[in-house]
Design a protein around this motif. Structure first.
Motif, PDB file in Angstrom:
ATOM      1  N   ALA A  67       0.833  -1.209   0.000  1.00  0.00           N
ATOM      2  CA  ALA A  67       0.000   0.000   0.000  1.00  0.00           C
ATOM      3  C   ALA A  67       0.863   1.253   0.000  1.00  0.00           C
ATOM      4  O   ALA A  67       0.549   2.233  -0.691  1.00  0.00           O
ATOM      5  CB  ALA A  67      -0.931  -0.011   1.208  1.00  0.00           C
ATOM      6  N   GLN A  68       1.949   1.236   0.762  1.00  0.00           N
ATOM      7  CA  GLN A  68       2.851   2.384   0.814  1.00  0.00           C
ATOM      8  C   GLN A  68       3.468   2.640  -0.558  1.00  0.00           C
ATOM      9  O   GLN A  68       3.561   3.786  -0.987  1.00  0.00           O
ATOM     10  CB  GLN A  68       3.967   2.161   1.839  1.00  0.00           C
ATOM     11  N   LYS A 107       2.279   1.912  -3.500  1.00  0.00           N
ATOM     12  CA  LYS A 107       1.254   2.467  -4.387  1.00  0.00           C
ATOM     13  C   LYS A 107       0.977   3.931  -4.058  1.00  0.00           C
ATOM     14  O   LYS A 107       0.902   4.782  -4.944  1.00  0.00           O
ATOM     15  CB  LYS A 107      -0.026   1.638  -4.272  1.00  0.00           C
ATOM     16  N   ASP A 108       0.834   4.231  -2.752  1.00  0.00           N
ATOM     17  CA  ASP A 108       0.557   5.606  -2.331  1.00  0.00           C
ATOM     18  C   ASP A 108       1.697   6.549  -2.702  1.00  0.00           C
ATOM     19  O   ASP A 108       1.471   7.647  -3.207  1.00  0.00           O
ATOM     20  CB  ASP A 108       0.298   5.670  -0.822  1.00  0.00           C
ATOM     21  N   ARG A 164       1.872   7.075  -6.521  1.00  0.00           N
ATOM     22  CA  ARG A 164       0.827   7.996  -6.980  1.00  0.00           C
ATOM     23  C   ARG A 164       1.097   9.427  -6.538  1.00  0.00           C
ATOM     24  O   ARG A 164       0.846  10.373  -7.284  1.00  0.00           O
ATOM     25  CB  ARG A 164      -0.532   7.537  -6.466  1.00  0.00           C
ATOM     26  N   ALA A 165       1.585   9.604  -5.308  1.00  0.00           N
ATOM     27  CA  ALA A 165       1.896  10.947  -4.808  1.00  0.00           C
ATOM     28  C   ALA A 165       2.984  11.608  -5.652  1.00  0.00           C
ATOM     29  O   ALA A 165       2.998  12.826  -5.816  1.00  0.00           O
ATOM     30  CB  ALA A 165       2.330  10.883  -3.346  1.00  0.00           C
ATOM     31  N   GLU A 200       2.616  -4.082  -5.763  1.00  0.00           N
ATOM     32  CA  GLU A 200       1.506  -3.290  -5.244  1.00  0.00           C
ATOM     33  C   GLU A 200       0.331  -4.155  -4.813  1.00  0.00           C
ATOM     34  O   GLU A 200      -0.481  -3.732  -3.997  1.00  0.00           O
ATOM     35  CB  GLU A 200       1.067  -2.253  -6.275  1.00  0.00           C
ATOM     36  N   GLN A 219       2.621   6.461  11.008  1.00  0.00           N
ATOM     37  CA  GLN A 219       2.291   7.506  10.041  1.00  0.00           C
ATOM     38  C   GLN A 219       1.354   8.530  10.681  1.00  0.00           C
ATOM     39  O   GLN A 219       1.546   9.729  10.545  1.00  0.00           O
ATOM     40  CB  GLN A 219       1.641   6.873   8.812  1.00  0.00           C
TER      41      GLN A 219
END
Length: 179
Positions: free
Chosen positions: A64-65, A67-68, A71-72, A95, A124
């Protein structure tokens, strides 16, 4: 009677040319290999059941990290794959939690510290809260919030939102007048 043979149709990953497989498996246009080598499968470590569940959760958090962060940074899977020099499908597997990447290489490609890839939701959140409370105004405001009832909190939020919108509107109108 001629013998019919099936011919394989492929798309070159480099120049995107759709073509039949050649005898040397090289692209007719760019002369690069048509067969993209998959990254070697990660070695599985067999752990006790409880540790395996913890590892799976950690692996999904990393997935998840990745992918995030990707995208960021406005990167496509193909762009990240290019930075890591791996096939795009390998990034997809990472991912989706189906492949375990080399964290150093992945962190380098994403231009982040390895710690950002393996941190959990709690750490986080703690970082985000610490960042918010670094602002002295918000820290002082937070001291009073527990003493407000839901109606007072709602009023405070609505007034703050209205003031912020008003400030933005005045700022944009001021810019238009000076332009």
């Amino acid at each position: 009677m001629p013998v019919s043979t099936a011919r394989e149709v492929l798309r070159c990953e480099h120049c995107m040319l759709v073509q039949f497989r050649t005898s040397n498996s090289m692209c007719r246009r760019c002369h690069k290999p048509l067969d993209v080598e998959e990254a070697p499968a990660p070695v599985e470590i067999v752990a006790p059941k409880e540790d395996a569940e913890v590892a799976m959760d950690a692996g999904l958090r990393v997935a998840a990290q990745v992918k995030d962060i990707r995208r960021a940074r406005h990167l496509s899977q193909r762009q990240l794959a290019g930075r890591m020099q791996v096939p795009r499908t390998y990034i997809s597997k990472i991912e989706n939690g189906k492949a375990i990447p080399t964290l150093e290489r992945l962190a380098s490609a994403l231009e982040v510290d390895i710690c950002q890839l393996v941190r959990d939701g709690r750490s986080q959140r703690d970082e985000e809260v610490a960042e918010i409370f670094a602002d002295p105004f918000l820290a002082e405001l937070a001291e009073y919030l527990p003493h407000l009832d839901p109606l007072q909190r709602s009023l405070l939020l609505n007034q703050t939102r209205d003031r912020a919108r008003e400030s933005v509107r005045e700022f944009t109108l001021g810019k238009r007048r000076t332009a």
